[in-house]
Write a protein that holds these residues in place. Sequence first.
Motif, mmCIF file in Angstrom:
data_model
loop_
_atom_site.group_PDB
_atom_site.id
_atom_site.type_symbol
_atom_site.label_atom_id
_atom_site.label_comp_id
_atom_site.label_asym_id
_atom_site.label_seq_id
_atom_site.Cartn_x
_atom_site.Cartn_y
_atom_site.Cartn_z
ATOM 1 N N CYS A 88 -45.442 -109.263 -35.915
ATOM 2 C CA CYS A 88 -46.137 -110.638 -36.600
ATOM 3 C C CYS A 88 -46.421 -110.591 -38.085
ATOM 4 O O CYS A 88 -46.559 -111.660 -38.893
ATOM 5 C CB CYS A 88 -47.113 -111.351 -35.832
ATOM 6 N N ARG A 89 -47.209 -109.975 -38.004
ATOM 7 C CA ARG A 89 -48.321 -110.086 -39.443
ATOM 8 C C ARG A 89 -47.349 -109.588 -40.757
ATOM 9 O O ARG A 89 -47.439 -109.688 -41.227
ATOM 10 C CB ARG A 89 -49.237 -108.690 -39.392
ATOM 11 N N ILE A 90 -46.146 -108.097 -39.966
ATOM 12 C CA ILE A 90 -44.929 -107.917 -41.309
ATOM 13 C C ILE A 90 -44.500 -109.426 -41.880
ATOM 14 O O ILE A 90 -44.409 -109.659 -42.816
ATOM 15 C CB ILE A 90 -44.558 -106.685 -40.699
ATOM 16 N N LYS A 127 -46.370 -97.880 -34.427
ATOM 17 C CA LYS A 127 -46.649 -96.932 -35.793
ATOM 18 C C LYS A 127 -45.164 -96.818 -36.614
ATOM 19 O O LYS A 127 -45.032 -97.099 -37.629
ATOM 20 C CB LYS A 127 -46.724 -95.598 -35.308
ATOM 21 N N GLY A 128 -43.385 -97.293 -35.621
ATOM 22 C CA GLY A 128 -42.737 -96.880 -35.898
ATOM 23 C C GLY A 128 -43.018 -98.722 -37.746
ATOM 24 O O GLY A 128 -42.323 -98.720 -38.496
ATOM 25 N N LEU A 129 -42.840 -99.266 -36.368
ATOM 26 C CA LEU A 129 -42.764 -100.993 -37.133
ATOM 27 C C LEU A 129 -44.108 -100.559 -38.858
ATOM 28 O O LEU A 129 -43.092 -101.462 -39.596
ATOM 29 C CB LEU A 129 -43.232 -102.025 -36.280
ATOM 30 N N SER A 130 -44.834 -99.467 -38.302
ATOM 31 C CA SER A 130 -45.385 -99.763 -39.869
ATOM 32 C C SER A 130 -45.664 -98.751 -40.755
ATOM 33 O O SER A 130 -46.099 -98.662 -42.218
ATOM 34 C CB SER A 130 -47.216 -99.187 -39.577
ATOM 35 N N TYR A 131 -43.949 -98.345 -40.654
ATOM 36 C CA TYR A 131 -43.943 -97.937 -41.934
ATOM 37 C C TYR A 131 -43.226 -98.514 -42.750
ATOM 38 O O TYR A 131 -43.617 -98.782 -43.908
ATOM 39 C CB TYR A 131 -42.428 -97.634 -41.506
ATOM 40 N N VAL A 132 -43.462 -100.095 -42.142
ATOM 41 C CA VAL A 132 -43.233 -100.809 -43.752
ATOM 42 C C VAL A 132 -44.347 -100.618 -44.818
ATOM 43 O O VAL A 132 -44.273 -101.165 -45.862
ATOM 44 C CB VAL A 132 -43.833 -102.339 -42.962
ATOM 45 N N GLU A 133 -45.699 -100.092 -44.227
ATOM 46 C CA GLU A 133 -47.054 -100.509 -44.777
ATOM 47 C C GLU A 133 -47.034 -98.689 -45.498
ATOM 48 O O GLU A 133 -47.111 -98.958 -46.431
ATOM 49 C CB GLU A 133 -48.091 -100.946 -44.191
ATOM 50 N N ARG A 134 -46.735 -98.395 -44.411
ATOM 51 C CA ARG A 134 -47.329 -96.883 -45.223
ATOM 52 C C ARG A 134 -46.451 -96.602 -46.340
ATOM 53 O O ARG A 134 -46.627 -95.512 -47.178
ATOM 54 C CB ARG A 134 -45.940 -95.955 -43.180
ATOM 55 N N GLN A 135 -44.673 -96.507 -46.129
ATOM 56 C CA GLN A 135 -43.561 -96.819 -47.391
ATOM 57 C C GLN A 135 -44.361 -97.142 -48.775
ATOM 58 O O GLN A 135 -44.417 -95.878 -49.501
ATOM 59 C CB GLN A 135 -42.262 -96.643 -47.435
ATOM 60 N N ARG A 195 -37.752 -102.338 -51.758
ATOM 61 C CA ARG A 195 -39.099 -102.322 -50.626
ATOM 62 C C ARG A 195 -38.341 -102.119 -49.450
ATOM 63 O O ARG A 195 -37.310 -103.037 -49.148
ATOM 64 C CB ARG A 195 -39.748 -103.645 -50.726
ATOM 65 N N LEU A 196 -39.094 -101.233 -48.565
ATOM 66 C CA LEU A 196 -38.326 -101.421 -46.679
ATOM 67 C C LEU A 196 -39.449 -102.809 -46.635
ATOM 68 O O LEU A 196 -40.790 -102.772 -46.637
ATOM 69 C CB LEU A 196 -39.685 -100.610 -46.812
ATOM 70 N N VAL A 197 -38.347 -103.787 -45.722
ATOM 71 C CA VAL A 197 -39.316 -104.938 -45.222
ATOM 72 C C VAL A 197 -39.499 -105.575 -44.270
ATOM 73 O O VAL A 197 -39.886 -106.309 -43.407
ATOM 74 C CB VAL A 197 -38.300 -106.498 -45.919
ATOM 75 N N SER A 198 -38.183 -104.876 -43.375
ATOM 76 C CA SER A 198 -38.580 -104.755 -41.754
ATOM 77 C C SER A 198 -37.714 -102.935 -41.408
ATOM 78 O O SER A 198 -37.106 -102.557 -42.025
ATOM 79 C CB SER A 198 -37.806 -105.924 -41.216
ATOM 80 N N VAL A 199 -38.645 -103.033 -39.745
ATOM 81 C CA VAL A 199 -37.784 -101.984 -39.066
ATOM 82 C C VAL A 199 -37.764 -102.791 -37.451
ATOM 83 O O VAL A 199 -38.121 -103.439 -36.859
ATOM 84 C CB VAL A 199 -39.340 -100.666 -39.110
ATOM 85 N N GLU A 200 -36.501 -102.525 -37.340
ATOM 86 C CA GLU A 200 -35.315 -102.951 -35.817
ATOM 87 C C GLU A 200 -34.846 -102.459 -35.199
ATOM 88 O O GLU A 200 -34.541 -100.968 -35.983
ATOM 89 C CB GLU A 200 -35.440 -104.341 -36.392
ATOM 90 N N PRO A 201 -35.255 -102.442 -34.160
ATOM 91 C CA PRO A 201 -34.359 -101.268 -33.743
ATOM 92 C C PRO A 201 -32.514 -101.658 -33.681
ATOM 93 O O PRO A 201 -32.051 -102.196 -33.726
ATOM 94 C CB PRO A 201 -34.488 -101.915 -32.180
#
Lengths: 667, 480
Positions: B24-26, A34-42, A9-15
Amino acid sequence: MRVTVEDGRLVSVEPVPAEGPSPNLATPDGPCLKGLSYVERQHSPSRLLYPLRRSERGGFSRISWDEALAEIAGTLERVREESGPQAVFHYAGSGTKGLLNGAAMDFWRMYGGCTATYGDLCWPAGLEATRLTLGENKHNAPWDLANARLIVMWGKNAAETNLHQMRFVNEAMDAGARLIVIDPRRTETSERAELLIQPKPGTDGFLALAVARLLLENNHIDNRFVENHVLGFEGFAAMTRERSVEEYSAACGVPVPHIEELAGLIGTIKPATICAGFGMQRYTNSGATMRALIALVALTGNIGVPGGGWVYANLLTQVFGGDKDPIAFFPPEKPDGAVRVSVSTARLGRDMMAQRDPPLRFAWVERGNPLAQNPETHKVREAFRALALSVVVDQFITDTALEADIVLPAKSMFEQTDVIGAYWHPYLQLRPKVLNPPGEVRPETEIFRALARMLKLDCAALDQIIPGPGDVEVRAWLERRLAPLGLSLEDFADGPVPAPGAEEVVFADHVFPTPSGKVELLSKEAEDRWGTDSLPRAIFPLESAADGGGGFPLQLLTPNTKNRIHSQFGNLDLIAVYERGPEVQIHPADAAARGLKHGETARVFNRRGEIEVKVRVDAGIRRGCVSVTNGWWGAQGVLVNLLSEGRETDVAHGAAFHDNLVEVKSA
Amino acid sequence: MNGRKAFILDQNKCTGCHACEVACRIENDVPGDRRWRRVRTFNELHVHGVEASHLSLACNHCASAPCIDACPSGAIGRDDAAGVVLIDEKKCIGCRYCAWACPYGAPQFDEDSGVMAKCDFCVERLRSGGRPACVVGCPTGALDWGEMDDGGAEEHLTDAILNGAVSSDAANNDSKERRVPGMALTNARPSIRIARLEKDREAPRQTETPSTPPWREQAKDLPRHVTLAHEWPLFVFTVLMAVLAGLFFGSLEGAPAPNPILFVGAGLCGLLLSTTHLGRKARAWRAPMNARRSWLSREVVFSGAFLALAGLELRSMAGDPADLPSGHFDLSAWLAAACAVAALISADRVYNKAIVRGGGAYHSAELLGTGLLLATVWSGAAILAVLLATIKVALYLYRKRKRAALGLPARPRATAVRLGALLAAGVAAWLGGPRVLVFALVTASEIVDRAEFYDEIEIPTPESLMLDEMASRPQAVRKD
């Protein structure tokens, strides 16, 4: 960005940070929401995991890959036999802009050809204006903006559409830079500006020429730069005098003192950068508008210097051969006989239906959602419904997928290794495969290889152009593409790599790859290729409220929001809470004149169509304009392109979305 | 190194992009309807000449955290080693009182688990050398974190103080000018440092001429912590306690004493009913645990003590009223009465974070007043009763007029019932009607006022403070 995967699972997106072996100087503070939300999108439960077939009774049912591919291959064979390969229509958006995107067209060529689109929805008029004037689409490194002492955000809302640019705007302002924003809307970007100039939409060319006229009058011209590096100065100068400042002011709706203030700033502060947005090049007069804007940086010598210049598009990462944008968007001068490039992206539905000899019978759509995003939704829908078979490859059931006969599940960007470029920063990046495709998802390369086998195409030849299934094969294929540039995948081990030839300050050598080798305010090519004025003479858009609008007096803007990339991301829970739902932003005076109340439902309509949205009475928009963000899905209540006309920009086959007059009435 | 953890927000850099919230939500797996961090935007409808700014707030891990004082079950505490304020979800009873107490909107009720949850400053990430998820997620460098030293070294907090995070400067005009829209003036000593918008980054001069957008309409969308629909068990319980107190006081003064079993039974039913609004009803027993600090705990303790002592007293009265020597100082009776007063005061203080617009310092439906009025009615002290009723009506009408002037709902029918019932009670008493009827009519009148109280009270939130701030701006109230 850098992702972390745990247990599949993709768990985090960081720079990727600014320090380290492969520094990221452009976006070190991190991705946007949007970049952060790939965690959900994936891992979204609504992601497509299996092929679907439209059933007789409507709705979709799951089918096997064998069934799906057999039907597609069968139809392709029949269509080719009965009508020829050009009865097949290929439509693609940009996806993640990876090198493997090219696989589709390679496949269709092996199939015998197809019909394809020319033009582009996004930014071609601005690209072409830049190419005609400066010869090439490139700009100073993103971080160089911090060196500017004057920043003019012209039609650009960077805080929502180029968030990371704001860091450098802030740095510049902290060092004393001035910020001016030009936009019919009061945007998040304009909040930090000292002056917000709100022209009538589509009249930015008039404003620019008024400024140019004042620069000339005030003797704020960089004479040395102009003498040595500008073509057509005399003609341009004479043209600016065809109207008085008052006449320009009346045309663009900006009071003379604001024009004078803008001209004073541009004329006296150096270095100055104009950051231009994409919205104002989506009119039928865009080429002229954008050329007039670029003239301002040329007249003041703000080219080839740190902190100065024209920031529109940076194609320094387009290094893998072939035509660069926008040339790549144009129909080929010598058609190859196999691929018929005859459908305008801007007039998609109309042109699809207009194809003869052969007419279109089959459509393949990937990396795009034309039903929601191309002009004239009703015509696009009609065109798709007229086909014998349409196939959409996507990760979600988009509005276009809803119209398809077969929907194939698309990979995500984490499921196949690829190399990607950019259009703002100068980095090439390796996007390694970090996850296996879920369910029965297959990368497009595998779909095409399977179809090729069923169609009994020359598989040995195919293997040469489309990589095999494994990551090893994909990486070997990518290595072959990188080798001519002196790069290898190993170079990307630690992060982004500046594209070969990338420059911090572009045009510092004053070499402009135009026909004259100079900055061309006078462009013969503009006249020859596009039939427009060789000088950027200001004209009104075709559909403009300037002449009263014929019963539709409000100019509709359909800008982007920070919450989506066009029609993507709005379906995610992580993002959806930041939207109040589709709404039309209208000035209090315009609302009062129509008896519209804040929060009520209203019809936004014109001769082409109608949508129903909530009214948002908001003083942050110029009177006479209304705004509905683009990218809503039909399922979310609105397809905003029901209102737009399939119409090309004056140059480069862009889509003139914003030549769009409407009326708003209580529902 | 173990100072208070503090967030640092630079409003000049914040574009309201919501990436901090998403991060934060993630990180905490929190759904969108109960965000531990929330970005509030001031001037969303773009009033001309007024800046639009963003206030990204999570928990401020205050030095004098009002949530800790409010929590009846002792579930919220300061972890001095970590420098943060934490909720122990095993102790939380889900009464939401911490959410009323916090002016920053930090504690969130979790419908699934029935307890409160909030930002824990990502203590786990910090322990492993990381930064809070929201800080990592901020793409513009607007959000950062640091530590505050409690040992008198709060010099670096000047900004926060100037920005209105501390009440000591409230009266200072300069601090008012520099106040951050949405930031409450409290004495909570929040651990946050906010760099307010620089003067040159406030609202731009613009081409479009001024006009007034309907910014007041946004009041409709304000989050409401307290509503009659949700708080009705507390409404019933509090009114019941005032009625019981009135009856008890009255009977001490010689009025008919109620049946002790019915009296205590009704009180216990009320107490039981009041637990139904808890997220974790089975943990209701924890409610008195924080009597040292929490008015809610005190209300429970004193209410329980009053019911027990009054029950015993009423039983002894019922047993043999003749035994009571006249003029005898009855310690247990006075103790019960003191508990009743304390219970009513505590119940009133529970709402001390709430404001009633146009209501002045004292609300006509406060329970102590109601209890005393009912006592005078039950005991038949006519002059006192008329005096108290007059004061209440005066307060009531004053508030009603003020609220109508503020454009708030007037509710004339409620007013008619409130005043009509009181008038009828007066007439009934004057005509010598039965005491029970008079008492019932006064009670009915008080009930209406109390119901209106629940409808009128507002807990200040960053959102409501932003609208208050807007109302104070001359540009926003200009007539077109």
